[in-house]
Motif scaffolding. Structure first.
Motif, PDB file in Angstrom:
ATOM      1  N   UNK A 147     -32.265  23.414  -2.047  1.00 17.44           N
ATOM      2  CA  UNK A 147     -33.651  23.407  -2.525  1.00 17.44           C
ATOM      3  C   UNK A 147     -34.692  23.153  -1.439  1.00 17.44           C
ATOM      4  N   UNK A 148     -34.261  22.540  -0.345  1.00 19.26           N
ATOM      5  CA  UNK A 148     -35.227  22.154   0.684  1.00 19.26           C
ATOM      6  C   UNK A 148     -35.895  20.825   0.373  1.00 19.26           C
ATOM      7  N   UNK A 149     -35.563  20.233  -0.750  1.00 19.93           N
ATOM      8  CA  UNK A 149     -36.122  18.942  -1.160  1.00 19.93           C
ATOM      9  C   UNK A 149     -35.096  17.832  -0.948  1.00 19.93           C
ATOM     10  N   UNK A 150     -35.609  16.617  -0.884  1.00 20.97           N
ATOM     11  CA  UNK A 150     -34.705  15.467  -0.792  1.00 20.97           C
ATOM     12  C   UNK A 150     -34.023  15.245  -2.139  1.00 20.97           C
ATOM     13  N   UNK A 151     -32.778  14.790  -2.101  1.00 23.28           N
ATOM     14  CA  UNK A 151     -32.095  14.409  -3.341  1.00 23.28           C
ATOM     15  C   UNK A 151     -32.383  12.930  -3.595  1.00 23.28           C
ATOM     16  N   UNK A 152     -32.084  12.403  -4.776  1.00 22.04           N
ATOM     17  CA  UNK A 152     -32.343  10.984  -5.054  1.00 22.04           C
ATOM     18  C   UNK A 152     -31.578  10.031  -4.127  1.00 22.04           C
ATOM     19  N   UNK A 153     -30.509  10.483  -3.515  1.00 24.30           N
ATOM     20  CA  UNK A 153     -29.724   9.617  -2.633  1.00 24.30           C
ATOM     21  C   UNK A 153     -30.073   9.734  -1.160  1.00 24.30           C
ATOM     22  N   UNK A 154     -30.920  10.699  -0.806  1.00 17.73           N
ATOM     23  CA  UNK A 154     -31.269  10.893   0.599  1.00 17.73           C
ATOM     24  C   UNK A 154     -31.876   9.615   1.187  1.00 17.73           C
ATOM     25  N   UNK A 155     -31.362   9.222   2.328  1.00 15.24           N
ATOM     26  CA  UNK A 155     -31.832   8.020   3.002  1.00 15.24           C
ATOM     27  C   UNK A 155     -30.933   6.819   2.781  1.00 15.24           C
ATOM     28  N   UNK A 156     -29.945   6.956   1.902  1.00 16.82           N
ATOM     29  CA  UNK A 156     -29.076   5.826   1.577  1.00 16.82           C
ATOM     30  C   UNK A 156     -28.263   5.328   2.762  1.00 16.82           C
ATOM     31  N   UNK A 157     -27.696   6.240   3.523  1.00 17.88           N
ATOM     32  CA  UNK A 157     -26.891   5.838   4.685  1.00 17.88           C
ATOM     33  C   UNK A 157     -27.762   5.129   5.717  1.00 17.88           C
TER      34      UNK A 157
END
Length: 166
Positions: A55-65
């Motif tokens: 999608x080119x969008x962040x998912x709800x988990x993006x940034x977790x790591x």
């Protein structure tokens, strides 16, 4: 499958307590591995996000790591900015462990003390500890889950608004 069966067997407060310990032990292990250089997440190590690729969008988990690594490095602000759910879950786990461990220890000590005094109070009914009473002082509430879900989706929306605005 086995975890679901274990969770159904365990009472909710016990399950919440055990999960809190698992989270904290996991953070400690990640922290030790990271500080010794045995675990350093890179783009090669972390799988690409399918949602972001599609999608080119962040998912709800993006940034977790990044949030976990920032947390174990002691950079709380960076952890919060990367993904606030990590700090929320860690705070919930710490509060649960702190309150309920003290309560469990007190309950255990009280039970031992009462067992020693039973020979003195042989003819009296036992009111000092009931089998149905929970030793936990902090009980799981669904609001904890709802707040976590709200944090997850609010940060997801904000990140994507900022991404699209850029």
């Amino acid at each position: 499958m086995k975890i679901c069966i274990i969770i159904r067997i365990m009472k909710t407060d016990t399950c919440f307590y055990v999960i809190s310990w698992i989270i904290m032990i996991g953070l400690v292990v990640i922290g030790i591995l990271h500080h010794t250089g045995l675990f350093t997440p890179t783009d090669d190590l972390v799988f690409p996000c399918f949602f972001r690729s599609a999608t080119g969008l962040y998912c709800p988990g993006c940034g977790g790591t990044h949030a976990v690594i920032s947390l174990v490095e002691g950079h709380l602000t960076d952890s919060f900015l990367a993904h606030p759910i990590i700090l929320y879950v860690t705070a919930c786990a710490l509060v649960d462990i702190s309150a309920n461990t003290v309560s469990l220890i007190r309950s255990k000590l009280s039970t031992r003390s009462c067992d020693k005094d039973e020979h003195i109070q042989a003819g009296q009914p036992k009111h000092h500890h009931e089998a149905s009473a929970s030793p936990y002082v902090l009980h799981f509430r669904m609001i904890y889950l709802y707040v976590g879900i709200a944090i997850l989706f609010i940060q997801w929306i904000i990140k994507n608004i900022l991404l699209l605005a850029a």
